[in-house]
Design an enzyme around this catalytic site. Structure first.
Site, PDB file in Angstrom:
ATOM      1  N   SER A   1       0.850  -1.188   0.000  1.00  0.00           N
ATOM      2  CA  SER A   1       0.000   0.000   0.000  1.00  0.00           C
ATOM      3  C   SER A   1       0.885   1.237   0.000  1.00  0.00           C
ATOM      4  O   SER A   1       1.728   1.405   0.876  1.00  0.00           O
ATOM      5  CB  SER A   1      -0.887   0.010   1.252  1.00  0.00           C
ATOM      6  OG  SER A   1      -1.363   1.321   1.459  1.00  0.00           O
TER       7      SER A   1
ATOM      8  N   HIS B   1      -1.209  -1.605  -4.106  1.00  0.00           N
ATOM      9  CA  HIS B   1      -2.500  -1.363  -3.454  1.00  0.00           C
ATOM     10  C   HIS B   1      -2.696   0.148  -3.302  1.00  0.00           C
ATOM     11  O   HIS B   1      -1.884   0.834  -2.673  1.00  0.00           O
ATOM     12  CB  HIS B   1      -2.479  -2.052  -2.087  1.00  0.00           C
ATOM     13  CG  HIS B   1      -3.773  -1.979  -1.344  1.00  0.00           C
ATOM     14  ND1 HIS B   1      -4.809  -2.853  -1.553  1.00  0.00           N
ATOM     15  CD2 HIS B   1      -4.193  -1.131  -0.369  1.00  0.00           C
ATOM     16  CE1 HIS B   1      -5.811  -2.560  -0.741  1.00  0.00           C
ATOM     17  NE2 HIS B   1      -5.466  -1.511  -0.016  1.00  0.00           N
TER      18      HIS B   1
ATOM     19  N   ASP C   1      -5.120   3.161  -1.996  1.00  0.00           N
ATOM     20  CA  ASP C   1      -6.207   3.444  -1.058  1.00  0.00           C
ATOM     21  C   ASP C   1      -6.861   4.786  -1.364  1.00  0.00           C
ATOM     22  O   ASP C   1      -6.266   5.833  -1.129  1.00  0.00           O
ATOM     23  CB  ASP C   1      -5.651   3.479   0.374  1.00  0.00           C
ATOM     24  CG  ASP C   1      -5.230   2.109   0.847  1.00  0.00           C
ATOM     25  OD1 ASP C   1      -6.089   1.214   0.896  1.00  0.00           O
ATOM     26  OD2 ASP C   1      -4.033   1.923   1.160  1.00  0.00           O
TER      27      ASP C   1
ATOM     28  N   MET D   1      -9.655   7.421  -0.409  1.00  0.00           N
ATOM     29  CA  MET D   1     -10.507   7.768   0.742  1.00  0.00           C
ATOM     30  C   MET D   1     -11.170   9.116   0.507  1.00  0.00           C
ATOM     31  O   MET D   1     -10.515  10.058   0.049  1.00  0.00           O
ATOM     32  CB  MET D   1      -9.645   7.872   1.999  1.00  0.00           C
ATOM     33  CG  MET D   1      -8.826   6.635   2.278  1.00  0.00           C
ATOM     34  SD  MET D   1      -7.882   6.869   3.787  1.00  0.00           S
ATOM     35  CE  MET D   1      -6.963   5.324   3.816  1.00  0.00           C
TER      36      MET D   1
ATOM     37  N   HIS E   1      -8.450   0.140  -3.843  1.00  0.00           N
ATOM     38  CA  HIS E   1      -9.312  -0.077  -2.681  1.00  0.00           C
ATOM     39  C   HIS E   1     -10.099   1.208  -2.432  1.00  0.00           C
ATOM     40  O   HIS E   1      -9.576   2.166  -1.861  1.00  0.00           O
ATOM     41  CB  HIS E   1      -8.412  -0.447  -1.484  1.00  0.00           C
ATOM     42  CG  HIS E   1      -9.136  -0.583  -0.181  1.00  0.00           C
ATOM     43  ND1 HIS E   1      -8.458  -0.661   1.035  1.00  0.00           N
ATOM     44  CD2 HIS E   1     -10.449  -0.659   0.133  1.00  0.00           C
ATOM     45  CE1 HIS E   1      -9.333  -0.784   2.009  1.00  0.00           C
ATOM     46  NE2 HIS E   1     -10.547  -0.781   1.493  1.00  0.00           N
TER      47      HIS E   1
ATOM     48  N   MET F   1     -12.469   3.475  -0.573  1.00  0.00           N
ATOM     49  CA  MET F   1     -13.120   3.711   0.721  1.00  0.00           C
ATOM     50  C   MET F   1     -13.935   4.981   0.555  1.00  0.00           C
ATOM     51  O   MET F   1     -13.597   6.042   1.075  1.00  0.00           O
ATOM     52  CB  MET F   1     -12.063   3.848   1.818  1.00  0.00           C
ATOM     53  CG  MET F   1     -11.465   2.508   2.215  1.00  0.00           C
ATOM     54  SD  MET F   1      -9.920   2.680   3.125  1.00  0.00           S
ATOM     55  CE  MET F   1      -8.776   2.737   1.763  1.00  0.00           C
TER      56      MET F   1
ATOM     57  N   MET G   1     -10.777  -6.381   5.994  1.00  0.00           N
ATOM     58  CA  MET G   1     -10.011  -5.344   6.707  1.00  0.00           C
ATOM     59  C   MET G   1      -9.655  -5.849   8.100  1.00  0.00           C
ATOM     60  O   MET G   1     -10.532  -6.282   8.856  1.00  0.00           O
ATOM     61  CB  MET G   1     -10.847  -4.063   6.844  1.00  0.00           C
ATOM     62  CG  MET G   1     -11.064  -3.284   5.570  1.00  0.00           C
ATOM     63  SD  MET G   1      -9.556  -2.864   4.690  1.00  0.00           S
ATOM     64  CE  MET G   1      -8.693  -1.841   5.886  1.00  0.00           C
TER      65      MET G   1
ATOM     66  N   GLY H   1      -9.073   3.673   7.015  1.00  0.00           N
ATOM     67  CA  GLY H   1      -8.874   5.122   7.118  1.00  0.00           C
ATOM     68  C   GLY H   1      -7.426   5.532   7.297  1.00  0.00           C
ATOM     69  O   GLY H   1      -7.020   6.576   6.809  1.00  0.00           O
ATOM     70  N   PHE H   2      -6.661   4.709   7.985  1.00  0.00           N
ATOM     71  CA  PHE H   2      -5.283   5.106   8.285  1.00  0.00           C
ATOM     72  C   PHE H   2      -4.343   3.903   8.221  1.00  0.00           C
ATOM     73  O   PHE H   2      -4.732   2.799   8.605  1.00  0.00           O
ATOM     74  CB  PHE H   2      -5.197   5.726   9.687  1.00  0.00           C
ATOM     75  CG  PHE H   2      -6.045   6.962   9.825  1.00  0.00           C
ATOM     76  CD1 PHE H   2      -5.534   8.207   9.466  1.00  0.00           C
ATOM     77  CD2 PHE H   2      -7.355   6.881  10.271  1.00  0.00           C
ATOM     78  CE1 PHE H   2      -6.331   9.350   9.555  1.00  0.00           C
ATOM     79  CE2 PHE H   2      -8.160   8.004  10.357  1.00  0.00           C
ATOM     80  CZ  PHE H   2      -7.647   9.255  10.010  1.00  0.00           C
TER      81      PHE H   2
ATOM     82  N   GLY I   1      -0.658   2.112   9.505  1.00  0.00           N
ATOM     83  CA  GLY I   1       0.095   2.043  10.755  1.00  0.00           C
ATOM     84  C   GLY I   1      -0.692   1.614  11.980  1.00  0.00           C
ATOM     85  O   GLY I   1      -0.253   1.849  13.109  1.00  0.00           O
TER      86      GLY I   1
ATOM     87  N   ASP J   1      -5.927  -6.730   4.829  1.00  0.00           N
ATOM     88  CA  ASP J   1      -5.371  -5.371   4.763  1.00  0.00           C
ATOM     89  C   ASP J   1      -5.453  -4.715   6.143  1.00  0.00           C
ATOM     90  O   ASP J   1      -6.547  -4.539   6.688  1.00  0.00           O
ATOM     91  CB  ASP J   1      -6.196  -4.572   3.743  1.00  0.00           C
ATOM     92  CG  ASP J   1      -5.752  -3.123   3.575  1.00  0.00           C
ATOM     93  OD1 ASP J   1      -4.717  -2.734   4.144  1.00  0.00           O
ATOM     94  OD2 ASP J   1      -6.459  -2.388   2.864  1.00  0.00           O
TER      95      ASP J   1
ATOM     96  N   GLY K   1      -2.273  -3.611   9.335  1.00  0.00           N
ATOM     97  CA  GLY K   1      -1.428  -4.130  10.411  1.00  0.00           C
ATOM     98  C   GLY K   1      -0.650  -5.391  10.049  1.00  0.00           C
ATOM     99  O   GLY K   1      -0.275  -6.162  10.932  1.00  0.00           O
TER     100      GLY K   1
ATOM    101  N   GLY L   1       1.445  -1.829   4.210  1.00  0.00           N
ATOM    102  CA  GLY L   1       1.825  -0.443   4.022  1.00  0.00           C
ATOM    103  C   GLY L   1       3.077  -0.134   4.804  1.00  0.00           C
ATOM    104  O   GLY L   1       4.205  -0.255   4.303  1.00  0.00           O
TER     105      GLY L   1
HETATM  106  C1  DX5 Z   1      -6.184   1.468   5.660  1.00  0.00           C
HETATM  107  C2  DX5 Z   1      -5.751   1.071   4.285  1.00  0.00           C
HETATM  108  C3  DX5 Z   1      -4.571   0.203   4.256  1.00  0.00           C
HETATM  109  C4  DX5 Z   1      -3.316   0.791   4.866  1.00  0.00           C
HETATM  110  C5  DX5 Z   1      -2.477  -0.344   5.370  1.00  0.00           C
HETATM  111  O1  DX5 Z   1      -7.457   1.972   5.606  1.00  0.00           O
HETATM  112  O2  DX5 Z   1      -6.788   0.378   3.621  1.00  0.00           O
HETATM  113  O3  DX5 Z   1      -4.312  -0.298   2.952  1.00  0.00           O
HETATM  114  O4  DX5 Z   1      -2.577   1.560   3.982  1.00  0.00           O
HETATM  115  O5  DX5 Z   1      -1.431   0.160   6.100  1.00  0.00           O
HETATM  116  P1  DX5 Z   1      -0.665  -0.699   7.199  1.00  0.00           P
HETATM  117  O6  DX5 Z   1      -0.106  -1.917   6.483  1.00  0.00           O
HETATM  118  O7  DX5 Z   1       0.374   0.221   7.705  1.00  0.00           O
HETATM  119  O8  DX5 Z   1      -1.670  -1.103   8.225  1.00  0.00           O
HETATM  120 ZN    ZN Z   2      -6.295  -0.620   1.727  1.00  0.00          ZN
END
Ligand code: DX5
Ligand code: ZN
Length: 214
Positions: free
Chosen positions: A7, A32, A34, A36, A65, A67, A135, A140-141, A143, A173, A175, A195
């Site tokens: 990501s 990937h 994202d 949003m 992806h 969102m 998920m 949304g974020f 990390g 997707d 963590g 990510g």
């Molecule tokens: C979160 C995203 C993820 C995110 C994953 O909403 O959909 O794709 O970038 O990031 P990490 O791998 O750091 O959790």
């Molecule tokens: Zn994603």
């Protein structure tokens, strides 16, 4: 065979050409992306103009992806550059129609579920999906920490996909790192989004190799 979908959410968008080239060389399977909208999730990332630029720069398949609220409104736009186009079960109304439309437009179709959604909710949609995304964090974020509740969902979906004899990838997707990747793969995931574990890491190559070896 495990597929890796880094990501790029945390990348520096003016300066990640080289990193994309490196990712191609070391054999990641897709990118990937994202998207949003600040409504479906409490964050705004990027839209189709950036995806268009990335598409022009790489041969890697783009795993988009969405969102965004009411995603059916934008399927035609994103299908221009996406190879796999995914949207949230919770965000739309006529999800079966949206999945069919994605395939008609020449993309692979993917439905995504948030941590609050039970896997049974999408069983009827599975024949219309080329991939399902579970998920393992609140979308949304980047990390965030992997939620263990995702593991059971992956197991159920893997069993349902296999029982029905479907050719459908199962992606996870949120963590994902060396430890949580193992857990997700053991539960049946075959596509890993990562990510913060990969992008920007000096150990990118080693980590991709490790994830692929699991
Ligand atoms: C979160 C995203 C993820 C995110 C994953 O909403 O959909 O794709 O970038 O990031 P990490 O791998 O750091 O959790
Ligand atoms: Zn994603």
């Amino acid at each position: 065979m495990i597929k890796i979908s880094p990501s790029v959410l945390s990348a520096d968008f003016l300066d990640f050409k080289e990193e994309i080239e490196t990712m191609e060389k070391i054999g990641v399977d897709m990118l990937h992306l994202d998207v949003m909208d600040g409504i479906f999730v409490p964050n705004i990332s990027f839209g189709n103009p950036l995806i268009k630029s990335i598409k022009a720069h790489t041969k890697l398949p783009l795993d988009v992806h969405l969102m965004i609220d009411r995603p059916h409104r934008y399927i035609e736009d994103f299908a221009k550059y996406a190879d796999i186009l995914g949207f949230h079960f919770e965000a739309g109304s006529n999800n079966a129609e949206t999945l069919k439309r994605i395939r008609e437009l020449g993309c692979k179709s993917c439905i995504t579920i948030k941590p609050c959604t039970e896997p049974e909710a999408i069983y009827d949609l599975l024949p219309l999906c080329d991939m399902v995304l579970v998920m393992s964090v609140e979308p949304g974020f980047g990390g965030q920490k992997y939620l263990n509740s995702a593991t059971e969902k992956l197991k159920k979906l893997r069993a349902e996909i296999d029982n029905r004899g479907l050719d459908c990838d199962l992606e996870v997707d949120g963590g994902i790192n060396g430890d949580t990747a193992k857990e997700a793969i053991n539960a049946g995931a075959n596509v890993l989004v990562a990510g913060s574990y990969l992008v920007g890491s000096p150990e990118l190559e080693k980590r991709v190799e490790y994830l692929k070896s699991l």
